[in-house]
Design a protein around this motif. Structure first.
Motif, PDB file in Angstrom:
ATOM      1  N   THR A 167      -3.313 -20.434  29.640  1.00 26.21           N
ATOM      2  CA  THR A 167      -3.092 -19.482  30.628  1.00 26.21           C
ATOM      3  C   THR A 167      -1.909 -19.955  31.490  1.00 26.21           C
ATOM      4  O   THR A 167      -1.328 -21.050  31.304  1.00 26.21           O
ATOM      5  N   LYS A 168      -1.303 -19.035  32.080  1.00 30.94           N
ATOM      6  CA  LYS A 168      -0.044 -19.098  32.672  1.00 30.94           C
ATOM      7  C   LYS A 168       0.001 -18.148  34.056  1.00 30.94           C
ATOM      8  O   LYS A 168      -0.275 -16.772  34.028  1.00 30.94           O
ATOM      9  N   LYS A 169       0.479 -18.962  35.139  1.00 31.43           N
ATOM     10  CA  LYS A 169       0.811 -18.101  36.263  1.00 31.43           C
ATOM     11  C   LYS A 169       1.889 -17.262  36.099  1.00 31.43           C
ATOM     12  O   LYS A 169       2.949 -17.596  35.632  1.00 31.43           O
ATOM     13  N   ILE A 170       1.647 -15.688  36.287  1.00 29.32           N
ATOM     14  CA  ILE A 170       2.793 -14.900  36.511  1.00 29.32           C
ATOM     15  C   ILE A 170       2.815 -13.921  37.826  1.00 29.32           C
ATOM     16  O   ILE A 170       4.042 -13.382  37.952  1.00 29.32           O
ATOM     17  N   GLY A 171       1.945 -14.135  38.625  1.00 28.10           N
ATOM     18  CA  GLY A 171       2.008 -13.589  39.920  1.00 28.10           C
ATOM     19  C   GLY A 171       1.912 -11.879  39.676  1.00 28.10           C
ATOM     20  O   GLY A 171       1.479 -11.448  38.573  1.00 28.10           O
ATOM     21  N   GLY A 172       2.504 -11.153  40.428  1.00 29.25           N
ATOM     22  CA  GLY A 172       2.607  -9.809  40.434  1.00 29.25           C
ATOM     23  C   GLY A 172       1.620  -9.064  41.080  1.00 29.25           C
ATOM     24  O   GLY A 172       1.678  -8.668  42.236  1.00 29.25           O
ATOM     25  N   HIS A 173       0.688  -8.867  40.351  1.00 28.07           N
ATOM     26  CA  HIS A 173      -0.556  -7.694  40.727  1.00 28.07           C
ATOM     27  C   HIS A 173      -1.254  -8.785  42.002  1.00 28.07           C
ATOM     28  O   HIS A 173      -1.589  -8.052  43.205  1.00 28.07           O
ATOM     29  N   ILE A 202       2.634   0.885  28.685  1.00 27.79           N
ATOM     30  CA  ILE A 202       3.514   0.605  27.659  1.00 27.79           C
ATOM     31  C   ILE A 202       4.398   1.460  27.899  1.00 27.79           C
ATOM     32  O   ILE A 202       4.449   2.696  27.866  1.00 27.79           O
ATOM     33  N   ASN A 203       6.055   1.194  27.485  1.00 20.18           N
ATOM     34  CA  ASN A 203       7.026   2.074  27.481  1.00 20.18           C
ATOM     35  C   ASN A 203       7.284   2.745  28.884  1.00 20.18           C
ATOM     36  O   ASN A 203       7.996   3.715  28.959  1.00 20.18           O
ATOM     37  N   ARG A 204       6.776   2.069  29.956  1.00 18.62           N
ATOM     38  CA  ARG A 204       7.098   2.744  31.189  1.00 18.62           C
ATOM     39  C   ARG A 204       7.611   1.783  32.288  1.00 18.62           C
ATOM     40  O   ARG A 204       7.431   0.489  32.083  1.00 18.62           O
ATOM     41  N   SER A 205       8.567   2.188  32.948  1.00 18.18           N
ATOM     42  CA  SER A 205       9.063   1.266  33.854  1.00 18.18           C
ATOM     43  C   SER A 205       8.669   1.714  35.513  1.00 18.18           C
ATOM     44  O   SER A 205       8.998   2.968  35.944  1.00 18.18           O
ATOM     45  N   PHE A 206       7.822   1.127  36.025  1.00 14.63           N
ATOM     46  CA  PHE A 206       7.352   1.377  37.547  1.00 14.63           C
ATOM     47  C   PHE A 206       6.914   0.168  38.283  1.00 14.63           C
ATOM     48  O   PHE A 206       6.695  -0.902  37.675  1.00 14.63           O
ATOM     49  N   GLU A 207       7.089   0.426  39.604  1.00 12.09           N
ATOM     50  CA  GLU A 207       6.369  -0.602  40.441  1.00 12.09           C
ATOM     51  C   GLU A 207       5.333  -0.072  41.180  1.00 12.09           C
ATOM     52  O   GLU A 207       5.341   0.841  41.817  1.00 12.09           O
ATOM     53  N   ALA A 208       4.059  -0.627  41.000  1.00  7.85           N
ATOM     54  CA  ALA A 208       2.779  -0.107  41.558  1.00  7.85           C
ATOM     55  C   ALA A 208       2.513  -0.575  42.946  1.00  7.85           C
ATOM     56  O   ALA A 208       2.880  -1.760  43.310  1.00  7.85           O
ATOM     57  N   LYS A 209       2.376   0.424  43.852  1.00  7.65           N
ATOM     58  CA  LYS A 209       2.429   0.075  45.462  1.00  7.65           C
ATOM     59  C   LYS A 209       1.368  -0.831  45.708  1.00  7.65           C
ATOM     60  O   LYS A 209       1.326  -1.452  46.766  1.00  7.65           O
ATOM     61  N   PHE A 210       0.395  -0.975  44.953  1.00 11.47           N
ATOM     62  CA  PHE A 210      -0.810  -1.726  45.249  1.00 11.47           C
ATOM     63  C   PHE A 210      -0.831  -3.057  44.878  1.00 11.47           C
ATOM     64  O   PHE A 210      -1.716  -4.036  45.047  1.00 11.47           O
ATOM     65  N   ASP A 211       0.382  -3.572  43.992  1.00  7.13           N
ATOM     66  CA  ASP A 211       0.593  -4.911  43.750  1.00  7.13           C
ATOM     67  C   ASP A 211       1.041  -5.657  44.802  1.00  7.13           C
ATOM     68  O   ASP A 211       1.720  -5.425  45.658  1.00  7.13           O
TER      69      ASP A 211
END
Length: 263
Positions: A167-173, A202-211
């Protein structure tokens, strides 16, 4: 080397509105107006004497259309009883990913998997504790019961290996979001919770506002796709409706990654 069996434990597809109740719909149905469409797939990994869960589903915590019986029946279909689950790893601590840890099937709180070690972020758990005044009474009772009765094993922010799981911390969501790896010879899987929760990511570049940190989610999402392709990991997508496990088998600069369904 023992044979490894990996299965998504599909709990259903739901329309989720601002009230956060999970209202069951058909896989092909659109969500209700103003709501999100979410499917739920905890993942079972059978590995010799280990029966491992990556995230643990809804339980009966998030609306009248949810029941602990769902995951228990799914496990029974695989020949596994509740006490045979040995380890549970949580990608993050939103209740739709950890609600299955406890249930009120008999009218009072009980551990769903009484003999399991539950591996969770220490800082994530403490942050959830600090935010209990913002959750429902049921969620508060759930937290306090798990905090007092479950076999919790806390993970710090460093990378951690437990047997074949890394397991590895990645943050984000979420601030302390973790990616879960299963690595056992040629059996290699990635599960990143909502950072990479659907095939459509997959294959999309987006920033999710709920993250919690949309830019970090985007960065890690791209890194995980590249890693999965280059090192032949299968990707597990917790919120995917139809084919939640797949591989990336080819790459084209114009079209992106080619997806091969595994489930």
């Amino acid at each position: 080397m023992s044979k490894v069996n990996v299965k998504p434990l599909y709990e259903g597809t739901f329309s989720v509105g601002l009230d956060k109740n999970f209202r069951r719909i058909n896989r092909e149905d659109p969500p209700n107006k103003g709501a999100l469409k979410l499917s739920v797939n905890p993942f079972l990994i059978q590995d010799g004497e280990k029966n491992i869960l990556f995230d643990v589903g809804l339980g009966d915590l998030l609306g009248e259309n949810t029941s602990i019986d769902t995951i228990l029946e799914n496990l029974a279909d695989e020949g596994i009883e509740d006490f045979e689950i040995t380890d549970i790893f949580a990608s993050h601590l939103h209740f739709d990913h950890i609600g299955g840890l406890a249930n009120r099937k008999n009218g009072y709180w009980e551990l769903t998997f009484p003999d399991a070690t539950i591996w969770i972020s220490k800082n994530g758990w403490e942050k959830l504790r600090e935010s209990l005044d913002k959750v429902s009474d049921d969620e508060k009772d759930f937290f306090n019961f798990i905090d007092s009765h479950a076999n919790l094993s806390f993970l710090d922010d460093d990378e951690k290996r437990v047997g074949h799981v890394r397991t590895k911390k990645i943050g984000g969501h979420t601030e302390f979001h973790r990616v879960l790896f299963y690595e056992n010879g040629e059996d290699r899987y990635i599960m990143a919770g909502d950072v990479l929760g659907r095939r459509s990511a997959i294959n999309r570049s987006f920033e999710a506002k709920f993250d919690f940190d949309p830019k970090q989610s985007l960065k890690v999402r791209n890194e995980l796709q590249e890693l999965a392709y280059e090192e032949n990991y299968a990707i597990m997508t917790y919120h995917e409706s139809d084919y939640p496990i797949f591989r990336l088998t080819d790459y084209n600069e114009k079209k992106g990654y080619k997806i091969e369904n595994l489930s």
